[in-house]
Write an enzyme that holds these catalytic residues in place. Structure first.
Site, mmCIF file in Angstrom:
data_model
loop_
_atom_site.group_PDB
_atom_site.id
_atom_site.type_symbol
_atom_site.label_atom_id
_atom_site.label_comp_id
_atom_site.label_asym_id
_atom_site.label_seq_id
_atom_site.Cartn_x
_atom_site.Cartn_y
_atom_site.Cartn_z
ATOM 1 N N ALA A 33 0.632 -0.688 0.397
ATOM 2 C CA ALA A 33 -0.196 -0.208 0.166
ATOM 3 C C ALA A 33 0.707 1.281 -0.047
ATOM 4 O O ALA A 33 1.898 0.958 1.119
ATOM 5 C CB ALA A 33 -0.968 -0.003 1.393
ATOM 6 N N ASP A 34 0.817 2.347 -0.930
ATOM 7 C CA ASP A 34 1.229 3.596 -0.712
ATOM 8 C C ASP A 34 0.461 5.401 -0.068
ATOM 9 O O ASP A 34 -0.315 3.929 0.273
ATOM 10 C CB ASP A 34 1.628 3.714 -2.229
ATOM 11 C CG ASP A 34 0.105 4.014 -2.912
ATOM 12 O OD1 ASP A 34 -0.769 4.466 -2.223
ATOM 13 O OD2 ASP A 34 0.235 4.185 -4.513
ATOM 14 N N SER A 35 0.503 5.818 -0.034
ATOM 15 C CA SER A 35 0.049 6.534 1.107
ATOM 16 C C SER A 35 -1.242 7.384 0.561
ATOM 17 O O SER A 35 -2.526 7.161 1.327
ATOM 18 C CB SER A 35 1.163 7.501 1.468
ATOM 19 O OG SER A 35 0.632 8.492 0.130
ATOM 20 N N THR A 37 -3.067 4.920 -1.457
ATOM 21 C CA THR A 37 -3.647 3.913 -1.300
ATOM 22 C C THR A 37 -4.497 4.070 0.134
ATOM 23 O O THR A 37 -4.932 3.423 0.573
ATOM 24 C CB THR A 37 -3.328 2.173 -1.410
ATOM 25 O OG1 THR A 37 -2.550 2.560 -2.775
ATOM 26 C CG2 THR A 37 -3.881 1.396 -0.970
ATOM 27 N N VAL A 38 -3.104 3.878 1.567
ATOM 28 C CA VAL A 38 -3.689 3.833 2.678
ATOM 29 C C VAL A 38 -4.844 4.806 2.916
ATOM 30 O O VAL A 38 -6.172 5.147 3.588
ATOM 31 C CB VAL A 38 -2.349 4.408 3.442
ATOM 32 C CG1 VAL A 38 -3.232 4.944 4.507
ATOM 33 C CG2 VAL A 38 -1.760 3.248 3.460
#
Length: 75
Positions: A33-35, A37-38
C-alpha cells in the site's frame, strides 16, 4: 467480523489475494500500500464502520491487526 470485512476491502483495493492477508500483514511492506492507497482505505473504513480516524493515528496503523483493533476500539 471486523477482520473479515477489512480483509475483503484490502484485497479489493490492493488487488491482492484475500487468502494472503493475515492480521500480521503489514500494509506497506507486505501488501504494497502507498500513502494514497492508505488514505482511500481509511476513508472507506470510516464510511463502512461509522468511525473517524484521527490523522495522528493513521501512521500507527501498520498491520491489518492494528486496523482491526482500532476499529473495534472506536466503534
Amino acid at each position: 467480523m471486523t477482520y473479515d470485512t477489512v480483509k475483503t476491502m484490502l484485497a479489493k483495493q490492493l488487488k491482492v489475494d484475500e487468502a494472503s492477508i493475515t492480521p500480521e500483514s503489514r500494509l506497506v511492506e507486505d501488501l504494497k500500500a502507498d500513502s494514497a492507497t492508505v488514505m482511500v482505505m481509511i476513508m472507506d473504513l470510516e464510511d463502512t464502520f461509522g468511525i473517524m480516524v484521527e490523522d495522528d493515528q493513521i501512521m500507527k496503523l501498520r498491520t491489518v491487526g492494528d486496523v482491526v483493533k482500532y476499529i473495534d476500539e472506536h466503534q
